[in-house]
Design a protein around this motif. Structure first.
Motif, short mmCIF file in Angstrom:
data_model
loop_
_atom_site.label_atom_id
_atom_site.label_comp_id
_atom_site.label_asym_id
_atom_site.label_seq_id
_atom_site.Cartn_x
_atom_site.Cartn_y
_atom_site.Cartn_z
N ALA A 67 0.76 -1.27 0.03
CA ALA A 67 0.03 -0.04 -0.12
C ALA A 67 1.14 1.23 0.02
O ALA A 67 0.47 2.25 -0.45
N LEU A 68 1.88 1.30 0.75
CA LEU A 68 2.70 2.49 1.01
C LEU A 68 3.46 2.52 -0.47
O LEU A 68 3.69 3.76 -0.76
N THR A 69 4.16 1.44 -1.02
CA THR A 69 4.58 1.55 -2.32
C THR A 69 3.78 1.98 -3.44
O THR A 69 4.27 2.94 -4.29
N LYS A 70 2.67 1.47 -3.33
CA LYS A 70 1.66 2.06 -4.48
C LYS A 70 1.43 3.64 -4.08
O LYS A 70 1.24 4.41 -5.26
N HIS A 71 1.24 3.97 -2.87
CA HIS A 71 0.86 5.41 -2.63
C HIS A 71 2.01 6.31 -3.24
O HIS A 71 2.05 7.42 -3.85
N ARG A 72 3.26 5.84 -2.93
CA ARG A 72 4.39 6.58 -3.17
C ARG A 72 4.59 6.70 -4.77
O ARG A 72 5.02 7.70 -5.29
N SER A 73 4.29 5.72 -5.40
CA SER A 73 4.12 5.56 -6.82
C SER A 73 3.36 6.67 -7.37
O SER A 73 3.50 7.38 -8.57
N GLN A 74 2.21 6.76 -6.77
CA GLN A 74 1.24 7.67 -7.40
C GLN A 74 1.44 9.06 -7.05
O GLN A 74 1.32 10.11 -7.81
N VAL A 75 2.05 9.32 -6.04
CA VAL A 75 2.62 10.80 -5.71
C VAL A 75 3.68 11.24 -6.51
O VAL A 75 3.63 12.29 -6.93
N LYS A 76 4.48 10.29 -6.92
CA LYS A 76 5.68 10.52 -7.91
C LYS A 76 4.86 10.88 -9.34
O LYS A 76 5.56 11.73 -9.85
N ALA A 77 3.94 9.97 -9.67
CA ALA A 77 3.56 10.22 -10.78
C ALA A 77 2.67 11.82 -10.91
O ALA A 77 2.68 12.25 -12.02
N ILE A 78 2.28 11.91 -9.99
CA ILE A 78 1.32 13.39 -9.71
C ILE A 78 2.44 14.38 -9.73
O ILE A 78 2.18 15.44 -10.40
N GLU A 79 3.58 14.17 -9.08
CA GLU A 79 4.74 15.42 -8.88
C GLU A 79 5.35 15.58 -10.50
O GLU A 79 5.82 16.53 -10.81
N LYS A 80 5.24 14.38 -11.43
CA LYS A 80 5.99 14.51 -12.61
C LYS A 80 4.93 15.45 -13.51
O LYS A 80 5.45 15.78 -14.54
#
Length: 81
Positions: A67-80
């Motif tokens: 869950a944390l890994t998924k959340h972090r990848s979503q945050v990175k995608a938004i930041e890009k």
């Protein structure tokens, strides 16, 4: 339940988890439990409880990490963006 039984069950469960990890046999603990049941139902019950707790903790920990890994990848995608 006596401290001896709890201690023995915990150590045996720990060792059993190591064998399961190394061999990939995720049902090995059932065989160990059957062996114990033939001579000590009390130790068998304590051992199986220890195994259920460890297996459940491992599954829950994987869920939390995923869950944390998924959340972090979503945050990175938004930041890009």
């Amino acid at each position: 339940m006596s401290n001896t039984i709890t201690t023995l069950a915990a150590k045996l469960a720990e060792d059993t988890m190591k064998v399961m990890d190394e061999t990939g046999n995720d049902r090995f603990f059932v065989e160990v439990g059957e062996l114990l049941g033939a001579s000590s139902q009390t130790l068998e019950e304590a051992f199986l409880t220890e195994m259920r707790v460890r297996i459940a903790e491992r599954k829950a920990r994987k869920f939390v990490i995923d869950a944390l890994t998924k959340h972090r990848s979503q945050v990175k995608a938004i930041e890009k963006k």
